[in-house]
Design a protein around this motif. Structure first.
Motif, PDB file in Angstrom:
ATOM      1  N   VAL B 160       0.842  -1.203   0.000  1.00 39.91           N
ATOM      2  CA  VAL B 160       0.000   0.000   0.000  1.00 39.91           C
ATOM      3  C   VAL B 160       0.877   1.253   0.000  1.00 39.91           C
ATOM      4  CG1 VAL B 160      -1.700   1.323   1.327  1.00 39.91           C
ATOM      5  CG2 VAL B 160      -1.924  -1.165   1.132  1.00 39.91           C
ATOM      6  N   ALA B 161       1.903   1.250   0.859  1.00 35.59           N
ATOM      7  CA  ALA B 161       2.786   2.413   0.953  1.00 35.59           C
ATOM      8  C   ALA B 161       3.432   2.705  -0.392  1.00 35.59           C
ATOM      9  CB  ALA B 161       3.859   2.169   2.013  1.00 35.59           C
ATOM     10  N   SER B 162       3.877   1.667  -1.078  1.00 37.31           N
ATOM     11  CA  SER B 162       4.566   1.883  -2.351  1.00 37.31           C
ATOM     12  C   SER B 162       3.615   2.491  -3.378  1.00 37.31           C
ATOM     13  CB  SER B 162       5.137   0.562  -2.854  1.00 37.31           C
ATOM     14  OG  SER B 162       4.085  -0.282  -3.290  1.00 37.31           O
ATOM     15  N   MET B 163       2.325   2.177  -3.259  1.00 32.64           N
ATOM     16  CA  MET B 163       1.364   2.748  -4.197  1.00 32.64           C
ATOM     17  C   MET B 163       1.068   4.208  -3.860  1.00 32.64           C
ATOM     18  SD  MET B 163       0.156  -0.147  -5.949  1.00 32.64           S
ATOM     19  CE  MET B 163      -1.427   0.382  -6.565  1.00 32.64           C
ATOM     20  N   ILE B 169       9.875   7.999  -0.743  1.00 34.73           N
ATOM     21  CA  ILE B 169      10.511   7.857   0.572  1.00 34.73           C
ATOM     22  C   ILE B 169       9.404   7.526   1.573  1.00 34.73           C
ATOM     23  CG2 ILE B 169      11.862   8.954   2.399  1.00 34.73           C
ATOM     24  CD1 ILE B 169      12.987  10.853   0.284  1.00 34.73           C
ATOM     25  N   VAL B 170       9.623   6.461   2.347  1.00 33.64           N
ATOM     26  CA  VAL B 170       8.625   6.016   3.320  1.00 33.64           C
ATOM     27  C   VAL B 170       9.302   5.943   4.688  1.00 33.64           C
ATOM     28  CG1 VAL B 170       7.052   4.152   3.949  1.00 33.64           C
ATOM     29  CG2 VAL B 170       7.469   4.661   1.543  1.00 33.64           C
ATOM     30  N   GLY B 171       8.604   6.414   5.744  1.00 30.28           N
ATOM     31  CA  GLY B 171       9.201   6.421   7.074  1.00 30.28           C
ATOM     32  C   GLY B 171       8.594   5.363   7.983  1.00 30.28           C
ATOM     33  N   VAL B 172       9.445   4.691   8.756  1.00 24.49           N
ATOM     34  CA  VAL B 172       8.984   3.681   9.710  1.00 24.49           C
ATOM     35  C   VAL B 172       9.454   4.066  11.108  1.00 24.49           C
ATOM     36  CG1 VAL B 172       9.014   1.247  10.352  1.00 24.49           C
ATOM     37  CG2 VAL B 172       9.182   1.894   7.941  1.00 24.49           C
ATOM     38  N   ILE B 173       8.540   4.052  12.081  1.00 20.38           N
ATOM     39  CA  ILE B 173       8.897   4.403  13.453  1.00 20.38           C
ATOM     40  C   ILE B 173       8.776   3.159  14.315  1.00 20.38           C
ATOM     41  CG2 ILE B 173       8.290   5.837  15.448  1.00 20.38           C
ATOM     42  CD1 ILE B 173       6.971   7.687  13.152  1.00 20.38           C
ATOM     43  N   GLY B 174       9.907   2.566  14.619  1.00 21.38           N
ATOM     44  CA  GLY B 174       9.892   1.326  15.396  1.00 21.38           C
ATOM     45  C   GLY B 174      10.162   1.606  16.862  1.00 21.38           C
ATOM     46  N   PRO B 175       9.813   0.660  17.722  1.00 22.40           N
ATOM     47  CA  PRO B 175      10.090   0.846  19.144  1.00 22.40           C
ATOM     48  C   PRO B 175      11.511   0.374  19.494  1.00 22.40           C
ATOM     49  CG  PRO B 175       8.651  -1.047  18.821  1.00 22.40           C
ATOM     50  CD  PRO B 175       9.022  -0.540  17.460  1.00 22.40           C
ATOM     51  N   VAL B 176      11.651  -0.882  19.884  1.00 19.16           N
ATOM     52  CA  VAL B 176      12.965  -1.429  20.228  1.00 19.16           C
ATOM     53  C   VAL B 176      13.361  -2.349  19.090  1.00 19.16           C
ATOM     54  CG1 VAL B 176      14.225  -2.818  21.918  1.00 19.16           C
ATOM     55  CG2 VAL B 176      12.376  -1.302  22.655  1.00 19.16           C
ATOM     56  N   ALA B 177      14.612  -2.295  18.695  1.00 26.30           N
ATOM     57  CA  ALA B 177      15.027  -2.909  17.437  1.00 26.30           C
ATOM     58  C   ALA B 177      14.494  -4.319  17.200  1.00 26.30           C
ATOM     59  CB  ALA B 177      16.542  -2.890  17.344  1.00 26.30           C
ATOM     60  N   GLY B 178      14.780  -5.271  18.043  1.00 19.38           N
ATOM     61  CA  GLY B 178      14.436  -6.653  17.760  1.00 19.38           C
ATOM     62  C   GLY B 178      12.946  -6.912  17.636  1.00 19.38           C
ATOM     63  N   ALA B 226       9.727  11.872   3.648  1.00 19.80           N
ATOM     64  CA  ALA B 226       8.778  10.771   3.630  1.00 19.80           C
ATOM     65  C   ALA B 226       7.366  11.307   3.431  1.00 19.80           C
ATOM     66  CB  ALA B 226       8.871   9.976   4.922  1.00 19.80           C
ATOM     67  N   ASP B 227       6.565  10.617   2.606  1.00 23.14           N
ATOM     68  CA  ASP B 227       5.178  11.040   2.451  1.00 23.14           C
ATOM     69  C   ASP B 227       4.204   9.924   2.802  1.00 23.14           C
ATOM     70  OD1 ASP B 227       5.671   9.510   0.275  1.00 23.14           O
ATOM     71  OD2 ASP B 227       4.908  10.945  -1.211  1.00 23.14           O
ATOM     72  N   VAL B 228       4.703   8.819   3.352  1.00 22.31           N
ATOM     73  CA  VAL B 228       3.857   7.785   3.941  1.00 22.31           C
ATOM     74  C   VAL B 228       4.579   7.303   5.202  1.00 22.31           C
ATOM     75  CG1 VAL B 228       2.726   5.554   3.650  1.00 22.31           C
ATOM     76  CG2 VAL B 228       3.076   7.024   1.651  1.00 22.31           C
ATOM     77  N   LEU B 229       3.799   7.079   6.279  1.00 23.60           N
ATOM     78  CA  LEU B 229       4.435   6.652   7.533  1.00 23.60           C
ATOM     79  C   LEU B 229       3.752   5.419   8.096  1.00 23.60           C
ATOM     80  CD1 LEU B 229       4.803  10.066   9.433  1.00 23.60           C
ATOM     81  CD2 LEU B 229       6.616   8.815   8.249  1.00 23.60           C
ATOM     82  N   THR B 230       4.543   4.620   8.815  1.00 19.06           N
ATOM     83  CA  THR B 230       3.972   3.543   9.596  1.00 19.06           C
ATOM     84  C   THR B 230       4.823   3.388  10.853  1.00 19.06           C
ATOM     85  OG1 THR B 230       3.186   1.251   9.567  1.00 19.06           O
ATOM     86  CG2 THR B 230       5.305   1.691   8.523  1.00 19.06           C
ATOM     87  N   GLY B 231       4.356   2.522  11.749  1.00 24.40           N
ATOM     88  CA  GLY B 231       5.128   2.331  12.974  1.00 24.40           C
ATOM     89  C   GLY B 231       4.397   1.367  13.870  1.00 24.40           C
TER      90      GLY B 231
END
Lengths: 555, 339, 310
Positions: B160-163, B169-178, B226-231
């Motif tokens: 969906v993000a790629s569309m 450029i897409v941004g991802v906001i993660g918590p703790v790496a693993g 970035a113009d699409v975000l997830t996390g």
């Protein structure tokens, strides 16, 4: 506008002049000059103040007039500070009345006292170190700019007052940079600025050098001439006789009497204070001085905070001799005593006892070899507070015959021995099993003295042995120290009381910032000379050193 | 004395307020019904309203309860905010000794506690996740394990993000790496599968709950183009707020996040644990206390992709998303075949 | 990749992030500075922030004006400060422990209220970025400093305001005196406890606004425990800043700068392990604390309750 600081002449300026320059007008009493000088300004009637188990003020009357210095004399615990704290609103009395100009007033807090024109200079200064002089003075005052500070105006007022009364202070200096004498001036300034007409000074000379004492007395006399009432709390007879107009003597919470200073002699005052005759001027027999018993050579040491407390100190004490060490508190005296006692390592030089180097000897070994030590902090270093009196009396010797057999204490012998010491040294205690901390300061000191001297030491180190104890105990300790000297002990007596040193010592060394300034013969020196040396000034080339009196010497 | 008493009262007040966070009395008053209700207790690392991991399980439990016939049939007790494992461990043991039929420890960090308590209470059933370890190797038979194939939804959101992206450029906001790796790996694969040149910027905040930093991370991604975000994890609430403010599309996961950004949340991967819970209850009723490891997938209906009906999503985006789900189900996306 | 970090637009981005991130820290640590300068250590800042964040959010969620929300946060913060003052000043409870109690109280109560009054995480429309006319158009600097929401500006305005109150007002003088030598202040008729109540309420108000800056300024949501220990960092920043407002400003900015930097480093894909990146702000705080701990400004009576008498 720019006036020259000739404070002696401006000392006569009228107080109205000062108010013209923006100093806050006091609420009461400042126009003192217009009143008859003899009129009682503040009167206290029938004051009763109880603390748990103690009647600190037992129906005490007291009054102070305008333009007089009224000394309040008594031993520690006589109730003189308590009485004045009642006047200043720090304590609420159980009974009694306070009158100002004949009208009854109620004083529930220092704020009330300040409103009534009463100021107090505490023994421990009530200053905020991190603030400047001006800020300390302005603290708690209403600002002429409402919520905003008016420090510039307060500063002008301080300058005016300091000219008028010879109180030299830099208003912009942070308090932590000031010497003890300067801090006291800030305290006086605080009270004056608040319009105090009555100033209570609680043992004001205890922390001062003789020169500073003199300056203080000059200030007090200016204030007196301007109609101020001054209460001077002290237990030092000479000062009281020198500065006061009237004296009220207190003993055990009661007023013994109020007398005119002119009509009193020293001995009469002592009798009023103690209730009997006291001979502080000890008769000194000439004693044969023997070999050197204690020798310090180029000793250096660091203090508690790691600062260089002793620098290259060399001293020697012979058998049958008392060597005094004079100095203002905090100039290395404590470290000196501890180095000799083996409680503090020294970084250079050597300590010798009977010509044997004892640098690395433990305290116990020094004790066994004949060293006795009366420490400055008697409650911390001298006794174990929660031990019984008898246990403290045998603290060093309990592992040896006849105090113990093997690993068992010989309780019976210890008890007999303790009773003897208690009797010989006049220690007032209900029982040998009483917890030592319940004894009075004077009796704890007697206990320590008894323990240390009963061992017939070869070398005695006594640090401030009479500080804070009653005059009766002082007299006894003096006689004991002299007896040890006559017996042939070498004595190192560290004291801040010049009278004491001049009365007891054969020679007096003056210590300043960890350095021995000079060692003088008692017969060839004066309190003035010692005082200058204590302040770090060498009287021999005084002109050159005058400016060099370090302000922070005691800081 | 008075001072002490009033101080004590205050302390009690404090504690009362602090304890208001757990609801342990939900199962009180059990008498009066003919049939004993099934009793479930759950220990959650964050809040039941975290719109992420904890809420997904709690909402599913409520759904199961509703379908079974309410409190009469299923009683739920829970302790939330148990981010300290020692607290959680104590709670797990308490619930077990209080005789709950099933105790769910909803966090991978609770594993050791679960096995320790489970061996002491063989008649009580336990469940924990994310994990596939039921303790069978240690001879433990009363523990279920569960997890979600977060990479599947990640892949679909990635498609969906790629569309949606124009800047590529897409941004991802993660918590703790693993922890979020599964989702993020799937997401990256989804994006680059369609647009190999697109750039996926990943930041971790180092915390599940640092909403401030997550919000700032959203700002950073936007400024970095970035113009699409997830996390993932509960920290994203702040980031969704920032996305809303800037009108940047957000792709949600774990729980339903549409309410937080009604104008920007486009799709949402939702964990639906209802089937897992149903199955565990059925097994326990048949005296089978553990031994099964569950994984939520699109195939078994545990994962669902929701579209935000309130916004106009282009049909080709929806179609691509649906196609991706079918590909995963059919095994056409090889990466997920071993799951 | 590393080159990207040093482009002008990235640097502007980092500084812009830094200025914004510092907002809650500034409010909270300025508030804490008042308390500590008067000798009261308040470890409950985080709890007050949560209460402030919740009430600001709730008021706005119910449809009221944003500034009413800020006002609500201030009032709640002051009440929390009052509670702290009552426990540690009047009751003389150990300040550290009572602070932790206050934190737990705020954490628990804000969660409870959230559950009962709202129930699920919702968004609101909070303060928007407002460019300040003219200056916001300045190249670089305009974006960094003058393109934020109102609460961000307010945080920076509070720095000189706090400095002025502490150093130029009678209240400030009393605060400094009470924190350093309460006995001395008392003998001059300064009400030690009164001053400490005042600083606790000022600190509470600022901590409340710090919370509001999160819930209706920077994130526009409320979530349980959304401060995530930010209040404790704020307490550390007061030590970091040697109890001076300028120091607190420097500390907040430095801490935020490193946080912004690490986010950008990650976002730009510069190959630094994310574990290392997220540690950076904390490591730096410890290092700076270790090397700059100047004790001279430390209020001598910090964490000591005051009782008159000998």
């Amino acid at each position: 506008m720019n006036s020259t600081p000739t404070f002696i002449s401006t000392g006569q300026r009228s107080i109205e002049d000062l108010f013209a320059h923006g100093i806050s007008k006091p609420t009461a009493g400042h126009r003192a000059v217009n009143f008859r000088l003899n009129a009682p300004y503040v009167q206290m009637y029938d004051i009763v103040k109880r603390f748990p188990g103690v009647l600190a003020c037992d129906h005490v009357d007291f009054d102070v007039r305008r333009g007089e210095v009224h000394a309040l004399l008594g031993e520690n615990g006589a109730g003189k500070s308590t009485l004045m704290k009642v006047l200043y609103g720090l304590y609420q009395p159980e009974g009694g009345r306070i009158l100002r100009d004949g009208a009854e007033v109620t004083i529930h807090s220092p704020t009330d006292a300040i409103h009534q024109g009463i100021g107090m200079i505490h023994q421990h200064f009530m200053l905020v170190d991190t603030l400047t002089v001006t800020e300390n003075v302005a603290l708690g005052l209403k600002s002429s700019r409402g919520l905003l500070l008016d420090l510039d105006r307060v500063e002008d007022g301080i300058r005016e007052l300091s000219e008028a009364y010879g109180l030299q202070i830099d208003p912009r200096a942070p308090v932590w940079t000031l010497s003890v004498g300067e801090r006291q001036r800030v305290e006086i300034m605080k009270a004056l600025y608040r319009g105090a007409a009555l100033l209570i000074l609680d043992e004001p000379t205890a922390v001062l050098t003789p020169q500073e004492v003199e300056e203080l007395f000059v200030t007090l006399s200016y204030m007196k001439e301007n109609g101020y009432s001054l209460v001077f709390i002290s237990h030092k007879l000479q000062e009281v006789l020198a500065v006061s107009d009237r004296i009220t003597v207190m003993r055990e919470g009661r007023r013994v009497g109020t007398v005119s200073t002119k009509e009193m002699t020293r001995n009469e005052l002592v009798r009023m204070m103690v209730g009997r005759d006291i001979i502080l001027e000890q008769t000194r027999d000439e004693v044969e001085v023997g070999d050197v018993r204690l020798r310090l050579q180029n000793v250096s040491a660091r203090g508690v905070t790691g600062q260089q407390a002793l620098r290259d100190v060399s001293l020697s004490v012979k058998s049958g001799e008392i060597l005094g060490v004079a100095g203002i508190s905090g100039n290395g005296q404590r470290e000196l005593a501890e180095v000799v006692a083996g409680l503090r390592p020294h970084s250079g030089g050597s300590v010798e006892m009977d010509e044997v180097t004892i640098n690395d000897w433990t305290t116990a070994r020094r004790t066994e070899s004949g060293l006795a030590y009366i420490p400055e902090e008697r409650m911390h270093d001298g006794i174990v507070r929660d031990f019984a009196v008898s246990e403290n009396l045998v603290l060093q010797e309990h592992t040896r015959e006849p105090f113990s057999h093997g690993i068992f204490l010989a309780f019976e012998y210890i008890a007999r021995y303790s009773r003897k010491l208690i009797q010989d040294f006049y220690i007032k205690t209900p029982d040998i099993r009483t917890m030592t901390r319940n004894l009075s300061g004077g009796n704890i000191q007697r206990l320590i003295v008894a323990r240390e001297l009963s061992r017939q030491p070869k070398v005695l180190v006594a640090a401030q042995p009479t500080r804070g104890i009653d005059i009766g105990a002082i007299e006894y300790i003096y006689s004991q120290i002299l007896e040890q000297r006559d017996r042939g002990a070498a004595i190192l007596l560290i004291s801040e009381d010049l009278d004491e040193l001049l009365a007891l010592c054969d020679r007096i060394a003056v210590i300043f910032e960890g350095t021995i300034m000079d060692v003088l013969d008692r017969n060839e020196t004066t309190a003035e000379e010692l005082g200058l040396l204590m302040a770090g000034v060498d009287p021999a080339n005084q002109e050159g050193a005058q400016a060099g009196v370090p302000a922070g010497a005691q800081a | 004395m008075l001072r002490r008493i009033s101080l004590l009262t205050l302390v009690l007040l404090f504690l009362l307020a602090a304890c208001g966070r757990s609801d342990r009395d939900a199962d009180a008053n059990t008498e009066g019904t003919n049939e004993e209700p099934f009793r479930v207790a759950i220990v959650l690392p964050s809040s039941t309203t975290d719109i992420a991991w904890s809420q997904s399980m709690f909402d599913s439990l409520k759904d199961v309860q509703a379908s079974m016939g309410g409190e009469e049939a299923l009683r739920i007790a829970f302790s939330e905010g148990m981010f300290r494992v020692t607290d959680a461990s104590a709670a797990i043991r308490d619930y077990a000794s209080e005789g709950f039929d099933l105790v769910i420890a909803h966090g991978a960090q609770y594993g050791n506690s679960v096995f320790e308590v489970a061996s002491d209470f063989p008649e009580t059933s336990f469940a924990w996740g994310t994990s596939s370890d039921t303790g069978a190797e240690r001879g433990i038979t009363n523990v279920f394990a569960y997890g979600a194939a977060a990479n599947e939804g990640g892949y679909v959101n990635g498609v969906v993000a790629s569309m949606l992206t124009q800047s590529e450029i897409v941004g991802v906001i993660g918590p703790v790496a693993g922890d979020a790796k599964l989702y993020i790996d799937g997401f990256i694969r989804g994006v680059t599968g369609v647009k190999p040149d697109a750039q996926v910027n990943v930041t971790y905040t180092g915390s599940f709950s640092d909403t401030s930093l997550a919000a700032e991370a959203a700002h950073v991604h936007i400024q970095a183009g970035a113009d699409v975000l997830t996390g993932s994890a509960q920290q994203v609430v702040g980031a969704i707020g920032v996305a809303s403010e800037n009108g940047i599309p957000w792709l949600g996961t774990q729980s339903d996040q549409i309410s937080l950004g009604p104008e920007v949340v486009v799709t949402n991967q939702v964990y639906d644990w209802a089937n897992v819970i149903d199955d565990m209850i059925a097994k326990i009723s048949a005296d089978e206390f553990g031994g099964t490891a569950y994984t939520l997938t699109f195939e078994n209906g545990g994962l669902r992709l929701e579209f935000n009906e309130a916004i106009d999503i282009p049909d080709d985006v929806k179609d691509a998303a649906r196609a991706a789900i079918e590909d995963i189900k059919s095994g056409a996306v090889e990466q997920f075949s071993d799951e | 990749m590393t080159d990207e970090l040093f482009t002008i637009s990235t640097l502007i981005g980092i500084l812009h992030s830094c200025v914004r991130l510092a907002t809650p820290y500034l409010f909270a640590s300025l508030g804490e500075t008042f308390g500590q300068r008067s000798g009261v250590l308040n470890l409950g800042v985080d709890g007050i922030m949560l209460m402030g964040a919740f009430f600001a959010f709730y008021v706005v969620f119910e449809g009221h004006n944003l500034w009413v929300g800020v006002l609500a946060a201030i009032v709640v913060g002051m009440l929390m400060g009052l509670l702290k003052a009552f426990v540690s000043v009047t009751m003389q409870a150990l300040q550290g422990i009572s602070g932790i109690g206050l934190y737990l109280f705020g954490l628990g109560l804000s969660s409870l209220l959230f559950k009962t009054l709202i129930g699920s995480v919702e968004g609101v429309s909070g303060f928007r970025q407002v460019g300040i006319p003219f200056v916001s158009d300045l190249p670089g600097i305009g974006h960094i400093f003058f393109n934020h929401n109102a609460l961000v500006y307010l945080a920076y305005i509070m720095v000189p305001v706090s400095w002025f109150v502490i150093n130029r007002t009678t209240l400030g003088l009393k605060i400094r005196a009470v924190g350093h030598n309460p006995e001395a202040a008392d003998t001059l008729g300064v009400s030690v406890n009164g001053v400490r109540y005042a600083t606790m309420m000022i600190g509470g108000a600022l901590a409340g606004v710090a919370g509001a800056s999160l819930s209706i300024g920077l994130q526009n949501v409320f979530q349980e425990n959304m401060t995530n220990g930010l209040g404790f960092i704020a307490v550390a920043l007061v030590y970091f800043g040697s109890w001076r407002t300028v120091g607190v400003l420097a500390g907040s900015l430095l801490f935020s700068l490193v946080n912004a930097l690490q986010l950008w480093v990650q976002a730009l894909g510069i190959p630094v392990p994310s574990e290392v990146a997220v540690m950076m702000p904390y490591v730096m705080t410890i290092v700076v604390l270790a090397f700059t701990a100047r004790q001279i400004q430390k209020p001598a009576a910090l964490a000591r309750s005051y009782e008159r008498g000998e």
